[in-house]
Design an enzyme around this catalytic site. Structure first.
Site, PDB file in Angstrom:
ATOM      1  CG  ASP A  12      -2.042   0.979   1.132  1.00 11.97           C
ATOM      2  OD1 ASP A  12      -2.336   1.438   0.006  1.00 11.97           O
ATOM      3  OD2 ASP A  12      -2.631   1.311   2.168  1.00 11.97           O
ATOM      4  CG  HIS A  29       0.181   1.720  -9.119  1.00  7.37           C
ATOM      5  ND1 HIS A  29      -0.072   1.065  -7.937  1.00  7.37           N
ATOM      6  CD2 HIS A  29      -0.876   2.555  -9.328  1.00  7.37           C
ATOM      7  CE1 HIS A  29      -1.235   1.465  -7.445  1.00  7.37           C
ATOM      8  NE2 HIS A  29      -1.744   2.367  -8.270  1.00  7.37           N
ATOM      9  CG  LEU A 123       9.244 -17.889  -2.052  1.00  5.43           C
ATOM     10  CD1 LEU A 123       8.985 -17.773  -0.548  1.00  5.43           C
ATOM     11  CD2 LEU A 123       9.828 -16.589  -2.593  1.00  5.43           C
TER      12      LEU A 123
END
Length: 253
Positions: A12, A29, A123
């Site tokens: 965020d 972004h 992962l």
């Protein structure tokens, strides 16, 4: 050995980061997309088992069309740019959410990456895209009752029908940008998660801060409803015996 195995991140603050610099929100972004690669690399380096990143929520469709389109393009760019590194590092990639509304080319890239990494053992990297936690639970419940009509659902049943059950529960949820809420993210999986809210906006978030947060939270006492070391009854009885001993000694003075 750290107890933190699965980290979820709400990325965020991109828009506010850009606005403070008098730039359009999409600039934030674009800058934040570079941070994604850095954090994935850091998670892999420190040996996390799973990393789930909230890239686009079901509520984000209300944002300006240009911003939504930019987020789609950035996902596509990430898949193309990071493909070789994901494969080389044995990372198992998956996108969770209702992706049918994404551009066809992006869907094809997602499916290709998921297929290529299906047998990977490193992962577990997950992007939540067009995702909502309530929608995920409703989807799982409806699927169960469709497949097993009349049967009582268990926790294991529901867990197995989540988008990615193999990642397990979230140990730590990090939200950047200063807001302190979970915003409909992994509601089922975060039942016992530790929460960490940092004021750092996503484009300024660094692998160093990421690692420090994990180190800090690893020192927290995670009891999962229990009392650490001894039960509450044992502690109460021990304290009563101590007080009784002190009282008797005082009476004999």
């Amino acid at each position: 050995m750290s107890s933190i195995k699965h980290v979820a991140i709400i990325m965020d603050g991109n828009g506010r980061w850009a606005n403070r610099r008098l730039r359009p929100r999409i600039w934030g972004h674009v800058r934040g997309s570079a941070v994604v690669s850095d954090i994935v690399r850091a998670a892999d380096d420190i040996g996390l088992k799973a990393l789930t990143m909230y890239a686009f929520s079901t509520e984000n469709w209300s944002r300006p069309l240009e911003e939504v389109s930019t987020l789609f393009r950035l996902l596509k760019k990430f898949l193309i740019k990071e493909k070789a590194r994901i494969l080389a590092n044995n990372i198992k990639f998956k996108v969770i959410g209702e992706i049918q509304n994404l551009p066809h080319e992006t869907i094809s890239l997602i499916k290709e990456m998921e297929a290529l990494t299906a047998e990977a053992t490193g992962l577990k990297l997950t992007f939540a895209f067009n995702y909502g936690g309530r929608a995920e639970i409703l989807r799982a419940v409806n699927a169960f009752h469709l497949n097993y009509p009349g049967r009582t659902m268990t926790e294991n049943d529901l867990n197995d029908l989540m988008y990615r059950p193999e990642t397990g529960d979230v140990d730590l949820m990090i939200r950047t940008g200063g807001e302190q809420r979970i915003s409909n993210f992994l509601l089922w999986q975060m039942a016992y998660a530790e929460m960490y809210f940092t004021p750092t906006r996503w484009p300024d978030f660094t692998p160093s801060e990421f690692k420090k947060i994990i180190e800090h939270v690893s020192c927290r006492e995670r009891r999962f409803g229990n009392v650490c070391g001894q039960t509450a009854l044992e502690h109460s009885m021990e304290k009563a015996e101590t007080n009784k001993s002190v009282f008797i000694k005082g009476a004999n003075l």
